[in-house]
Design a protein around this motif. Structure first.
Motif, PDB file in Angstrom:
ATOM      1  N   ILE B  11       0.983  -1.116   0.134  1.00 47.51           N
ATOM      2  CA  ILE B  11       0.048  -0.046   0.145  1.00 47.51           C
ATOM      3  C   ILE B  11       0.973   1.161  -0.074  1.00 47.51           C
ATOM      4  CG2 ILE B  11      -0.272  -0.008   2.468  1.00 47.51           C
ATOM      5  CD1 ILE B  11      -3.030   1.258   1.699  1.00 47.51           C
ATOM      6  N   LYS B  14       4.553   0.824  -0.318  1.00 45.14           N
ATOM      7  CA  LYS B  14       5.180  -0.122   0.873  1.00 45.14           C
ATOM      8  C   LYS B  14       4.516  -1.285   0.822  1.00 45.14           C
ATOM      9  CE  LYS B  14       5.104   0.427   5.878  1.00 45.14           C
ATOM     10  NZ  LYS B  14       4.261   1.150   6.868  1.00 45.14           N
ATOM     11  N   ILE B  16       3.474  -4.720   2.486  1.00 47.18           N
ATOM     12  CA  ILE B  16       2.994  -5.204   3.687  1.00 47.18           C
ATOM     13  C   ILE B  16       3.212  -6.563   3.832  1.00 47.18           C
ATOM     14  CG2 ILE B  16       1.312  -5.061   5.584  1.00 47.18           C
ATOM     15  CD1 ILE B  16       2.338  -2.148   4.577  1.00 47.18           C
ATOM     16  N   ASN B  36       1.501  -5.045  16.618  1.00 40.43           N
ATOM     17  CA  ASN B  36       0.805  -3.953  15.862  1.00 40.43           C
ATOM     18  C   ASN B  36       1.456  -3.696  14.575  1.00 40.43           C
ATOM     19  OD1 ASN B  36       0.220  -2.219  19.060  1.00 40.43           O
ATOM     20  ND2 ASN B  36      -1.410  -3.227  17.750  1.00 40.43           N
ATOM     21  N   GLY B  37       0.748  -3.396  13.482  1.00 39.43           N
ATOM     22  CA  GLY B  37       1.195  -2.814  12.378  1.00 39.43           C
ATOM     23  C   GLY B  37       2.062  -4.026  11.704  1.00 39.43           C
ATOM     24  N   THR B  38       1.680  -5.306  11.782  1.00 37.60           N
ATOM     25  CA  THR B  38       2.441  -6.322  11.099  1.00 37.60           C
ATOM     26  C   THR B  38       1.500  -6.669   9.807  1.00 37.60           C
ATOM     27  OG1 THR B  38       1.358  -8.112  12.574  1.00 37.60           O
ATOM     28  CG2 THR B  38       3.688  -7.537  12.771  1.00 37.60           C
ATOM     29  N   GLY B  39       0.660  -6.250   9.725  1.00 41.69           N
ATOM     30  CA  GLY B  39      -0.420  -6.560   8.463  1.00 41.69           C
ATOM     31  C   GLY B  39      -1.433  -7.349   8.497  1.00 41.69           C
ATOM     32  N   LYS B  40      -1.966  -7.294   9.806  1.00 44.93           N
ATOM     33  CA  LYS B  40      -3.187  -8.466  10.035  1.00 44.93           C
ATOM     34  C   LYS B  40      -4.360  -7.732   9.456  1.00 44.93           C
ATOM     35  CE  LYS B  40      -2.922  -8.158  14.439  1.00 44.93           C
ATOM     36  NZ  LYS B  40      -1.469  -7.087  14.432  1.00 44.93           N
ATOM     37  N   SER B  41      -4.560  -6.306   9.705  1.00 42.56           N
ATOM     38  CA  SER B  41      -5.714  -5.695   8.962  1.00 42.56           C
ATOM     39  C   SER B  41      -5.689  -5.725   7.248  1.00 42.56           C
ATOM     40  CB  SER B  41      -6.064  -4.301   9.409  1.00 42.56           C
ATOM     41  OG  SER B  41      -6.496  -4.544  10.793  1.00 42.56           O
ATOM     42  N   THR B  42      -4.496  -5.525   7.020  1.00 41.80           N
ATOM     43  CA  THR B  42      -4.148  -5.703   5.356  1.00 41.80           C
ATOM     44  C   THR B  42      -4.499  -6.814   4.950  1.00 41.80           C
ATOM     45  OG1 THR B  42      -2.272  -4.314   5.757  1.00 41.80           O
ATOM     46  CG2 THR B  42      -2.249  -5.469   3.909  1.00 41.80           C
ATOM     47  N   GLU B 171     -10.131  -7.975  15.036  1.00 43.77           N
ATOM     48  CA  GLU B 171     -10.290  -7.289  16.367  1.00 43.77           C
ATOM     49  C   GLU B 171     -11.851  -7.001  16.968  1.00 43.77           C
ATOM     50  OE1 GLU B 171      -7.524  -4.687  17.663  1.00 43.77           O
ATOM     51  OE2 GLU B 171      -5.974  -5.049  16.200  1.00 43.77           O
ATOM     52  N   HIS B 203      -5.783  -9.609  19.387  1.00 44.61           N
ATOM     53  CA  HIS B 203      -4.525  -9.573  20.442  1.00 44.61           C
ATOM     54  C   HIS B 203      -4.510 -10.281  21.599  1.00 44.61           C
ATOM     55  CE1 HIS B 203      -2.458  -6.486  17.822  1.00 44.61           C
ATOM     56  NE2 HIS B 203      -3.725  -5.731  17.575  1.00 44.61           N
TER      57      HIS B 203
HETATM   58  N1  LIG Z   1      -3.078   3.769   3.531  1.00 47.88           N
HETATM   59  C1  LIG Z   1      -1.782   3.380   4.395  1.00 47.88           C
HETATM   60  N2  LIG Z   1      -0.835   4.144   3.668  1.00 47.88           N
HETATM   61  C2  LIG Z   1       0.635   3.740   4.403  1.00 47.88           C
HETATM   62  N3  LIG Z   1       0.654   2.695   5.091  1.00 47.88           N
HETATM   63  C3  LIG Z   1      -0.260   2.121   5.538  1.00 47.88           C
HETATM   64  C4  LIG Z   1      -1.618   2.325   5.070  1.00 47.88           C
HETATM   65  N4  LIG Z   1      -2.565   1.470   5.716  1.00 47.88           N
HETATM   66  C5  LIG Z   1      -1.779   0.632   6.390  1.00 47.88           C
HETATM   67  N5  LIG Z   1      -0.391   1.024   6.300  1.00 47.88           N
HETATM   68  C6  LIG Z   1       0.586   0.367   7.202  1.00 47.88           C
HETATM   69  O1  LIG Z   1       0.628  -0.961   6.834  1.00 47.88           O
HETATM   70  C7  LIG Z   1       1.239  -1.580   8.161  1.00 47.88           C
HETATM   71  C8  LIG Z   1       0.281  -2.773   8.270  1.00 47.88           C
HETATM   72  O2  LIG Z   1      -1.063  -2.195   9.061  1.00 47.88           O
HETATM   73  P1  LIG Z   1      -2.206  -3.134   9.344  1.00 47.88           P
HETATM   74  O3  LIG Z   1      -3.365  -1.865   9.570  1.00 47.88           O
HETATM   75  O4  LIG Z   1      -2.381  -4.079   8.382  1.00 47.88           O
HETATM   76  O5  LIG Z   1      -1.515  -3.820  10.638  1.00 47.88           O
HETATM   77  P2  LIG Z   1      -2.201  -4.185  11.774  1.00 47.88           P
HETATM   78  O6  LIG Z   1      -1.455  -5.750  12.038  1.00 47.88           O
HETATM   79  O7  LIG Z   1      -3.632  -4.690  11.533  1.00 47.88           O
HETATM   80  O8  LIG Z   1      -2.071  -3.669  13.049  1.00 47.88           O
HETATM   81  P3  LIG Z   1      -2.974  -3.584  14.640  1.00 47.88           P
HETATM   82  O9  LIG Z   1      -2.754  -4.555  15.297  1.00 47.88           O
HETATM   83  O10 LIG Z   1      -2.357  -2.289  14.980  1.00 47.88           O
HETATM   84  O11 LIG Z   1      -4.339  -3.276  14.131  1.00 47.88           O
HETATM   85  C9  LIG Z   1       1.267  -0.651   9.203  1.00 47.88           C
HETATM   86  O12 LIG Z   1       2.662  -0.244   9.240  1.00 47.88           O
HETATM   87  C10 LIG Z   1       0.250   0.694   8.530  1.00 47.88           C
HETATM   88  O13 LIG Z   1       0.980   1.856   8.980  1.00 47.88           O
END
Ligand SMILES: Nc1ncnc2c1ncn2[C@@H]1O[C@H](COP(=O)(O)OP(=O)(O)OP(=O)(O)O)[C@@H](O)[C@H]1O
Ligand SMILES: [Mg+2]
Lengths: 481, 252
Positions: B11, B14, B16, B36-42, B171, B203
């Motif tokens: 995204i 970058k 993910i 956090n931020g490892t890409g689960k929501s992605t 979550e 989590h």
């Molecule tokens: N629109 C965007 N632009 C730039 N970076 C993004 C965007 N959306 C997500 N990211 C980045 O992608 C990475 C993964 O995000 P994601 O939301 O998948 O994490 P997560 O594992 O769900 O985290 P959490 O546990 O905090 O919910 C993060 O570093 C986030 O900052």
């Protein structure tokens, strides 16, 4: 004069192109506007002397006025000397069957669910047209006549109801009210006249009739509706089907008058050609609509759904003169692509215990600009006046604009004025959420819009409500995704 | 039913997800945990078809179909449901109307007539009971003014209404009080059947006391770095992610 001849030639040539063999008598006023033009129009319509004088007075006032510039819209200057102000018989191109109608327009008719017979009328299909509408009109008129209701063209009313017309024409929108109202007063072509006598409830929506006759009312339409004591009428103007017109400028005037305990409900669906996706062409719709609650306990209610025109400015207003009178304004104004709308209302409280309610829902998409302009005046005499205004804006995408201009003028503090405004946006996250539940962008937008406009839609007569809902979805097609 | 092979997703320039692999069989419950931020929501958003996420390479098949070729709304109608981490508010649209549109969109997709009003109300009532939600919520604009926990519960209600085959829960347990957590878990357990699979992002091990997963995966640096059973979640709860991070230091 050479210019004039050229235009006549063109029109005749066009008619020929569509298979006219007989010579149709066409009469045009000279291009441009002068005192002669006004005299010509009045003479052509066989108007009495007093009407001519009325028009001339308007014309003279207009000469001294200037085009208003305060609206939040932009357009090139209009050359008022390049317009033809009178064409006796503006022939639409005649089509022999619906198969010959522009497929795009037909698709829209189908989407709107307009019955075939009506599609033919709208598209100007020649078959049965005259006979059909005339028989409808005749039965219709008969049943109204029995109740003493007069419903006819304004030209006819000028000839046959001179006393009523003299008394009320210009009583709500005077000739010199504003630039376009003055212009309209000088050159209005035709329009409708409605008179509901004392104590009569008009038994039907004055709509079907109007729709059939909406053709050729021209660019300077004039409408006058009078509801006598204790009477009621619901009047429907316009049409959901896309209306194309060669005239770029439309400047209508509508006047409503209610006497004691009377009520007028006036609903409009406006869908004039908005121009293409780049914003070329399209109609300028500059309208003056005003109602006067003259009698006590009377009520005027404006409902409008505006989706068309390149530029719209109109402010259906109510003068609440009678004690306890009520004014209402319900509006949905949609702009898409390069459309511009500056619309709203004025509620002028003069009588005691007068009430007004404003519900305005603006929807902007594409690169359009949508402005709400509302004025609430409470005069010294208006004890216990009450106004509530709700102005909501909905943005679709991020290239459009919504603007709200509320004006308050309160000279009597015994009443209450409430104003509420919200702005919401249909953004990507919202659409994705809906997509995730199985809805396409179009379905999502139409669902959101219908929820958003519910309060206004439910003011419309039933069959119109359904059409208006569909119309909105169509107007916003392609605005997302 | 869901097979993800070497999925790479980025995204905004970058990357993910990196060579992400996962197999889910019908009726299975998979939990995904990770910092956090490892890409689960992605992962969840990509599966649901959010356009911002760019699939760089890889394959995803869902019930034998190429999921990546479908639009987000098609995927939903095919049976993919995402309970959002942050549900949005829809002004002026009640949950009832929203669900009516959604249920009928799916029925149309399956060649069925729109549901008649009586049946629909019956269905609503039944599903509301499942998440112990008050009927009053369904006439309010969706999520507008809902508390955090109410929004999450509303997601599960919608899931119950739409009867998806693949349920992605991002979550859903965050922000729930203890009673609500039990209610949501209860709802999920009742929806569990041999054809319906779940991918639950969380989590907290706590949720997994109520919903017993078949597999627990740990995500780090855009991929699954460890998989195990329920006991893996307990270990994470006790020891945190440090040991995972150490084992996979080359990923970040
Ligand atoms: N629109 C965007 N632009 C730039 N970076 C993004 C965007 N959306 C997500 N990211 C980045 O992608 C990475 C993964 O995000 P994601 O939301 O998948 O994490 P997560 O594992 O769900 O985290 P959490 O546990 O905090 O919910 C993060 O570093 C986030 O900052
Ligand atoms: Mg997340």
């Amino acid at each position: 004069m050479a210019e004039n001849d050229k235009i006549i030639d063109e029109v005749v040539a066009n008619d020929y192109k569509y298979g006219f063999t007989t010579n149709i008598e066409q009469e045009f006023a000279a291009v441009g506007l002068s005192e002669d033009t006004v005299r010509f129009i009045s003479a052509k319509k066989n108007e009495p002397e007093w009407m001519l004088e009325w028009r001339l007075k308007a014309y003279k006032a207009w000469l001294k006025m200037e085009q208003p510039k305060w609206q939040n819209v932009h357009f090139p200057n209009i050359d008022f000397q390049s317009i033809i102000y009178y064409a006796a018989q503006k022939k639409k191109k005649v089509i022999n069957s619906l198969d010959d109608v522009d497929p795009e327009i037909r698709a829209t008719y189908d989407k709107l669910g307009i019955p075939i017979q009506e599609q033919k009328l709208l598209a100007g299909v020649a078959v049965d047209y005259v006979m059909d509408s005339e028989s409808v009109i005749t039965t219709f008129r008969e049943s109204l006549k029995e109740k003493g209701i007069i419903f006819c063209s304004i030209s006819e009313a000028i000839r046959e109801q001179p006393e009523l017309v003299k008394q009320y024409l210009g009583s709500v929108v005077p000739q010199r009210d504003n630039y376009y109202a003055a212009l309209n007063s000088a050159v209005f072509s035709d329009g409708s006249f409605v008179f509901i006598p004392k104590g009569v409830r008009c038994p039907m929506e004055l709509s079907t009739y109007f729709r059939i006759n909406a053709e050729n009312t021209g660019q300077f339409e004039r409408t006058l509706i009078i509801a006598e004591e204790g009477s009621y009428v619901s009047y429907l103007e316009g049409c959901t089907a896309p209306m194309r017109d060669e005239n770029q400028l439309h400047a209508a005037v509508v006047e409503l008058v209610t006497l004691d305990n009377a009520e007028i409900k006036y609903s409009t669906v406006q869908n004039w050609y908005p121009g293409d996706k780049e914003g070329k062409g399209g109609i300028y719709n500059f309208v003056t609509k005003r109602g006067m609650c003259k009698g006590k306990n009377s009520k005027i209610s404006w409902t409008q759904v505006e989706t068309g025109s390149a530029i719209t400015w109109k402010y259906p207003s109510c003068i609440l003169k009678g004690d306890n009178s009520i004014g209402e304004f319900y509006s949905v104004a949609v702009t898409n692509n390069y459309q511009q709308a500056d619309t709203g209302t004025k509620m002028i409280h003069i009588g005691k215990n007068t009430k007004s309610r404003i519900v305005s829902k603006g929807i902007s998409a594409g690169k359009s600009q949508n402005s709400y302009r509302g004025q609430v005046q409470v005069h010294k005499t208006a004890d216990n006046a009450y106004n509530s205004s709700q102005c909501d804006s909905l943005l679709i995408g991020d290239k459009c604009g919504a603007h709200t201009f509320p004006y308050l003028e309160i000279k009597n503090m015994t009443g209450k004025v409430e104003h509420e405004a919200t702005t919401s946006k249909i953004g990507e996250d919202l659409l994705f959420y809906c997509n995730q539940r199985g809805l396409t962008n179009e379905e999502a937008v139409s669902m959101i819009i219908n929820g958003y406009c519910k309060e206004v839609f439910k003011q419309l007569p039933m069959e119109f409500m359904v059409e208006a809902q569909k119309l909105l979805s169509i107007s916003l097609e392609g605005s997302v995704g | 039913m869901l097979s993800i092979k070497n999925l790479n997703v980025g995204i905004a320039e970058k990357q993910i997800l990196r060579d992400f692999n996962l197999e889910i069989k019908p009726g299975e419950i998979h939990a995904i945990m990770g910092p956090n931020g490892t890409g689960k929501s992605t992962l969840a958003s990509t599966l649901a078809g959010k356009e911002d996420y760019e699939v760089l390479s890889g394959e995803v098949s869902f019930n034998g179909k190429n999921l990546l070729e479908m639009s987000a709304d098609e995927r939903a109608r095919e049976g993919v449901f995402l309970a959002f981490q942050y549900p949005v508010e829809i002004p002026g649209v009640s949950t009832t109307n929203f669900m009516k549109a959604a249920v009928n969109a799916k029925r149309k997709h399956n060649g069925l007539e729109p549901m008649d009003a009586k049946d629909f109300l019956k269905l609503m009532k039944e599903k509301l009971a499942l998440v112990e939600m008050n009927k009053e919520f369904t006439s309010r604009s969706i999520n507008e003014g809902f508390s955090g926990g109410e929004k999450k519960r509303n997601e599960i209600f919608q899931m119950a209404m739409l009867e998806p085959t693949l349920c992605l829960l991002d979550e859903t347990d965050s922000g729930l009080d203890i009673d609500a957590l039990r209610i949501v878990a209860n709802g999920v357990n009742q929806l569990k059947n041999k054809d319906r699979s779940f991918l639950i992002i969380t989590h907290y091990q706590r949720l997994l006391n109520y919903i017993v997963p078949d597999y627990v995966h740990v995500m780090y640096g855009g991929k699954i770095v460890k998989s195990g059973g329920k006991e893996l979640a307990l270990k994470l709860e006790e020891q945190g992610y440090d040991w995972i991070k150490e084992e996979n230091s080359e990923l970040v």
